[in-house]
Design a protein around this motif. Structure first.
Motif, PDB file in Angstrom:
ATOM      1  N   ASN A  31       0.842  -1.193   0.000  1.00  0.00           N
ATOM      2  CA  ASN A  31       0.000   0.000   0.000  1.00  0.00           C
ATOM      3  C   ASN A  31       0.877   1.243   0.000  1.00  0.00           C
ATOM      4  O   ASN A  31       1.990   1.241   0.540  1.00  0.00           O
ATOM      5  CB  ASN A  31      -0.916   0.024   1.221  1.00  0.00           C
ATOM      6  CG  ASN A  31      -2.245  -0.689   1.001  1.00  0.00           C
ATOM      7  OD1 ASN A  31      -3.233  -0.380   1.658  1.00  0.00           O
ATOM      8  ND2 ASN A  31      -2.304  -1.659   0.097  1.00  0.00           N
ATOM      9  N   ILE A  32       0.375   2.288  -0.637  1.00  0.00           N
ATOM     10  CA  ILE A  32       0.991   3.620  -0.577  1.00  0.00           C
ATOM     11  C   ILE A  32       0.256   4.416   0.493  1.00  0.00           C
ATOM     12  O   ILE A  32      -0.978   4.332   0.602  1.00  0.00           O
ATOM     13  CB  ILE A  32       0.807   4.396  -1.895  1.00  0.00           C
ATOM     14  CG1 ILE A  32       1.153   3.563  -3.107  1.00  0.00           C
ATOM     15  CG2 ILE A  32       1.591   5.695  -1.889  1.00  0.00           C
ATOM     16  CD1 ILE A  32       0.630   4.177  -4.398  1.00  0.00           C
ATOM     17  N   PHE A  33       0.990   5.228   1.226  1.00  0.00           N
ATOM     18  CA  PHE A  33       0.375   6.123   2.203  1.00  0.00           C
ATOM     19  C   PHE A  33       0.809   7.556   1.927  1.00  0.00           C
ATOM     20  O   PHE A  33       1.968   7.812   1.602  1.00  0.00           O
ATOM     21  CB  PHE A  33       0.733   5.711   3.625  1.00  0.00           C
ATOM     22  CG  PHE A  33       0.154   4.382   4.011  1.00  0.00           C
ATOM     23  CD1 PHE A  33      -1.137   4.286   4.509  1.00  0.00           C
ATOM     24  CD2 PHE A  33       0.884   3.216   3.821  1.00  0.00           C
ATOM     25  CE1 PHE A  33      -1.689   3.052   4.830  1.00  0.00           C
ATOM     26  CE2 PHE A  33       0.340   1.977   4.150  1.00  0.00           C
ATOM     27  CZ  PHE A  33      -0.949   1.905   4.649  1.00  0.00           C
ATOM     28  N   VAL A  34      -0.145   8.461   2.038  1.00  0.00           N
ATOM     29  CA  VAL A  34       0.105   9.892   1.856  1.00  0.00           C
ATOM     30  C   VAL A  34      -0.320  10.610   3.128  1.00  0.00           C
ATOM     31  O   VAL A  34      -1.426  10.386   3.636  1.00  0.00           O
ATOM     32  CB  VAL A  34      -0.670  10.449   0.644  1.00  0.00           C
ATOM     33  CG1 VAL A  34      -0.518  11.967   0.556  1.00  0.00           C
ATOM     34  CG2 VAL A  34      -0.181   9.798  -0.653  1.00  0.00           C
ATOM     35  N   GLU A  35       0.547  11.449   3.623  1.00  0.00           N
ATOM     36  CA  GLU A  35       0.269  12.243   4.821  1.00  0.00           C
ATOM     37  C   GLU A  35       0.400  13.719   4.461  1.00  0.00           C
ATOM     38  O   GLU A  35       1.433  14.142   3.930  1.00  0.00           O
ATOM     39  CB  GLU A  35       1.260  11.880   5.918  1.00  0.00           C
ATOM     40  CG  GLU A  35       1.088  12.663   7.213  1.00  0.00           C
ATOM     41  CD  GLU A  35       2.151  12.302   8.239  1.00  0.00           C
ATOM     42  OE1 GLU A  35       1.790  11.941   9.366  1.00  0.00           O
ATOM     43  OE2 GLU A  35       3.360  12.386   7.889  1.00  0.00           O
ATOM     44  N   ILE A  36      -0.641  14.483   4.733  1.00  0.00           N
ATOM     45  CA  ILE A  36      -0.642  15.935   4.513  1.00  0.00           C
ATOM     46  C   ILE A  36      -0.698  16.614   5.873  1.00  0.00           C
ATOM     47  O   ILE A  36      -1.609  16.338   6.671  1.00  0.00           O
ATOM     48  CB  ILE A  36      -1.833  16.359   3.633  1.00  0.00           C
ATOM     49  CG1 ILE A  36      -1.664  15.790   2.217  1.00  0.00           C
ATOM     50  CG2 ILE A  36      -1.970  17.881   3.590  1.00  0.00           C
ATOM     51  CD1 ILE A  36      -2.837  16.051   1.298  1.00  0.00           C
ATOM     52  N   ILE A  37       0.268  17.480   6.149  1.00  0.00           N
ATOM     53  CA  ILE A  37       0.355  18.154   7.441  1.00  0.00           C
ATOM     54  C   ILE A  37       0.154  19.647   7.229  1.00  0.00           C
ATOM     55  O   ILE A  37       0.786  20.262   6.346  1.00  0.00           O
ATOM     56  CB  ILE A  37       1.717  17.899   8.114  1.00  0.00           C
ATOM     57  CG1 ILE A  37       1.954  16.387   8.272  1.00  0.00           C
ATOM     58  CG2 ILE A  37       1.780  18.582   9.487  1.00  0.00           C
ATOM     59  CD1 ILE A  37       3.347  16.035   8.766  1.00  0.00           C
ATOM     60  N   THR A  42      -2.540  19.944  12.026  1.00  0.00           N
ATOM     61  CA  THR A  42      -3.596  19.064  11.524  1.00  0.00           C
ATOM     62  C   THR A  42      -3.033  18.143  10.443  1.00  0.00           C
ATOM     63  O   THR A  42      -2.318  18.586   9.553  1.00  0.00           O
ATOM     64  CB  THR A  42      -4.751  19.886  10.931  1.00  0.00           C
ATOM     65  OG1 THR A  42      -5.326  20.685  11.957  1.00  0.00           O
ATOM     66  CG2 THR A  42      -5.826  18.976  10.340  1.00  0.00           C
ATOM     67  N   THR A  43      -3.380  16.863  10.546  1.00  0.00           N
ATOM     68  CA  THR A  43      -2.835  15.864   9.632  1.00  0.00           C
ATOM     69  C   THR A  43      -3.959  15.116   8.936  1.00  0.00           C
ATOM     70  O   THR A  43      -4.954  14.747   9.566  1.00  0.00           O
ATOM     71  CB  THR A  43      -1.955  14.848  10.388  1.00  0.00           C
ATOM     72  OG1 THR A  43      -0.863  15.546  10.996  1.00  0.00           O
ATOM     73  CG2 THR A  43      -1.400  13.791   9.454  1.00  0.00           C
ATOM     74  N   GLY A  44      -3.798  14.881   7.637  1.00  0.00           N
ATOM     75  CA  GLY A  44      -4.726  14.047   6.877  1.00  0.00           C
ATOM     76  C   GLY A  44      -3.996  12.862   6.296  1.00  0.00           C
ATOM     77  O   GLY A  44      -2.846  12.982   5.859  1.00  0.00           O
ATOM     78  N   LEU A  45      -4.651  11.699   6.290  1.00  0.00           N
ATOM     79  CA  LEU A  45      -4.047  10.470   5.791  1.00  0.00           C
ATOM     80  C   LEU A  45      -4.822   9.931   4.595  1.00  0.00           C
ATOM     81  O   LEU A  45      -6.061   9.973   4.572  1.00  0.00           O
ATOM     82  CB  LEU A  45      -4.021   9.395   6.883  1.00  0.00           C
ATOM     83  CG  LEU A  45      -3.039   9.595   8.033  1.00  0.00           C
ATOM     84  CD1 LEU A  45      -3.283   8.536   9.110  1.00  0.00           C
ATOM     85  CD2 LEU A  45      -1.598   9.526   7.537  1.00  0.00           C
ATOM     86  N   GLY A  46      -4.083   9.412   3.629  1.00  0.00           N
ATOM     87  CA  GLY A  46      -4.680   8.716   2.497  1.00  0.00           C
ATOM     88  C   GLY A  46      -3.915   7.440   2.228  1.00  0.00           C
ATOM     89  O   GLY A  46      -2.753   7.295   2.636  1.00  0.00           O
ATOM     90  N   ALA A  47      -4.554   6.498   1.554  1.00  0.00           N
ATOM     91  CA  ALA A  47      -3.911   5.226   1.247  1.00  0.00           C
ATOM     92  C   ALA A  47      -4.352   4.749  -0.120  1.00  0.00           C
ATOM     93  O   ALA A  47      -5.462   5.033  -0.575  1.00  0.00           O
ATOM     94  CB  ALA A  47      -4.261   4.174   2.309  1.00  0.00           C
ATOM     95  N   GLY A  48      -3.459   4.003  -0.777  1.00  0.00           N
ATOM     96  CA  GLY A  48      -3.757   3.446  -2.090  1.00  0.00           C
ATOM     97  C   GLY A  48      -3.168   2.066  -2.241  1.00  0.00           C
ATOM     98  O   GLY A  48      -2.179   1.720  -1.590  1.00  0.00           O
ATOM     99  N   SER A  49      -3.795   1.265  -3.103  1.00  0.00           N
ATOM    100  CA  SER A  49      -3.345  -0.103  -3.356  1.00  0.00           C
ATOM    101  C   SER A  49      -3.251  -0.321  -4.863  1.00  0.00           C
ATOM    102  O   SER A  49      -4.221  -0.745  -5.496  1.00  0.00           O
ATOM    103  CB  SER A  49      -4.323  -1.107  -2.727  1.00  0.00           C
ATOM    104  OG  SER A  49      -3.888  -2.440  -2.919  1.00  0.00           O
ATOM    105  N   PRO A  50      -2.085  -0.036  -5.468  1.00  0.00           N
ATOM    106  CA  PRO A  50      -1.948  -0.167  -6.923  1.00  0.00           C
ATOM    107  C   PRO A  50      -2.036  -1.620  -7.385  1.00  0.00           C
ATOM    108  O   PRO A  50      -1.639  -2.533  -6.666  1.00  0.00           O
ATOM    109  CB  PRO A  50      -0.547   0.395  -7.204  1.00  0.00           C
ATOM    110  CG  PRO A  50      -0.173   1.163  -5.979  1.00  0.00           C
ATOM    111  CD  PRO A  50      -0.878   0.483  -4.846  1.00  0.00           C
TER     112      PRO A  50
END
Length: 357
Positions: A31-37, A42-50
């Motif tokens: 999985n890929i993880f993206v973190e936006i700070i 404040t933090t936002g998380l996203g995830a992807g499964s190519p």
């Protein structure tokens, strides 16, 4: 509030049990993880499964180049403009839909956390919680198929999704035996994984009338629209397009008369995130096409995102959001509660409602 930092990284996620579909067997998943700070922390998380097989996207060992590009695009921008940021990201990453999905989800999470509201409330919940199906991959023997089905039923699930598509006679026998062995209260939907011909599809429907399939997913190979139209309309409308509904343009094309499918299977990993998934859902709504929201093997992060998008659209009828149950570990908890196979979103925490472990 300004975006101050973006991080992208990958994780190897062991599967609790390997599973086989028509073209491959999986033992682990990346999985890929993206973190936006943001500037206030404040933090936002996203995830992807190519998946190369599904979207043509090749998983990379390092996403350093993408991370640097996103930093150039996003840092210093206001999170309140997250919708515009999704459009900016789309112009760069639409050919990498799982990465795009991770970015889209992280932006949604960061924005709703920044204004301290649950993403569920931002979307609006238009439907009641729904049960998810549990997927049974292609097994070597019927005994293995039955054992897994019985385990899922013991754990409270009321819907099974049987993956077939490698050997027609064996597929028919497996379904027939399973339907006879499992309580009639348990629904069984069939994912043929592009493995049927028109003749096999009609034969399967005919021979399972006494123990009918709830619906069929992607019975024929992709883009065989004229072949699909050879099926009687009642059969077509009880089929869900999966590989045929990769992106918005596919949804628009398939919404023309006569309909090839009565159901669209929306996967955030295929289409590139929440925003694009909702656009597909709304195209379907104009033609009375029902929705199933599906997944790959994914983190709770992206499963929750799909669940919240699903519950915001009134034409959602089915969930197939079991991907996080297959993982031996995750980087978050929360997002939703599972009770008797029904998925209930957490609505008293901001953003996705997930907690970093």
């Amino acid at each position: 509030m300004k975006i101050s930092q973006i991080n992208i990284w990958t994780e190897d996620m062991e599967l609790l049990r390997p599973y086989t579909i028509a073209y491959t067997t999986h033992y682990t998943i990346k999985n890929i993880f993206v973190e936006i700070i943001c500037s206030d922390g404040t933090t936002g998380l996203g995830a992807g499964s190519p998946s190369h097989n599904v979207t043509g996207e090749i998983f990379q060992d390092s996403y350093d180049q993408e991370q640097e590009q996103l930093r150039e695009l996003f840092i210093g921008r206001d999170i309140d403009g997250f919708r515009q940021l999704i459009d900016i990201a789309w112009s760069h990453y639409q050919l990498k839909p799982a990465l795009m999905a991770a970015i889209d989800i992280a932006l949604h999470d960061a924005f709703t956390r920044s204004v301290d509201i649950p993403l569920a409330k931002y979307f609006g919940v238009n439907i009641q919680p729904l049960p998810t199906s549990m997927t049974i991959g292609i097994k070597e023997s019927y005994a293995e198929t039955l054992a897994e089905a019985e385990e899922f039923v013991r754990n409270g699930f009321k819907i099974l999704k049987l993956k077939i598509g490698t050997n027609y006679e064996k597929d028919l026998e497996t379904y027939t035996k399973l339907r006879e062995a499992i309580s009639k209260e348990i629904l069984i939907r069939v994912d043929a994984n592009q493995g049927f011909s028109v003749e096999q599809m009609q034969d399967f429907v005919h021979k399972t009338q006494n123990g009918p399939v709830e619906f069929f997913e992607q019975p024929l190979p992709p883009k065989q629209y004229q072949e699909m139209l050879k099926l009687p309309e009642p059969i077509r409308l009880n089929c869900a397009g999966d590989e045929d509904v990769q992106k918005l343009s596919d949804a628009v094309q398939l919404a023309q008369d006569p309909l090839c499918y009565g159901i669209y299977n929306i996967k955030l990993m295929k289409c590139g995130g929440i925003a694009e998934g909702i656009r597909i859902a709304d195209v379907a709504a104009t033609r009375g096409i029902k929705l199933m929201w599906g997944c790959m093997d994914e983190s709770i992060i992206s499963i929750t995102a799909a669940l919240l998008a699903a519950m915001s659209r009134s034409n959602t009828r089915y969930l197939d959001l079991d991907g996080s149950f297959d993982l031996g570990r995750d980087i978050v908890s929360g997002g939703f509660e599972l009770r008797d196979g029904i998925m209930y979103p957490i609505t008293d925490l901001p953003g996705l409602g997930v907690t970093r472990l």
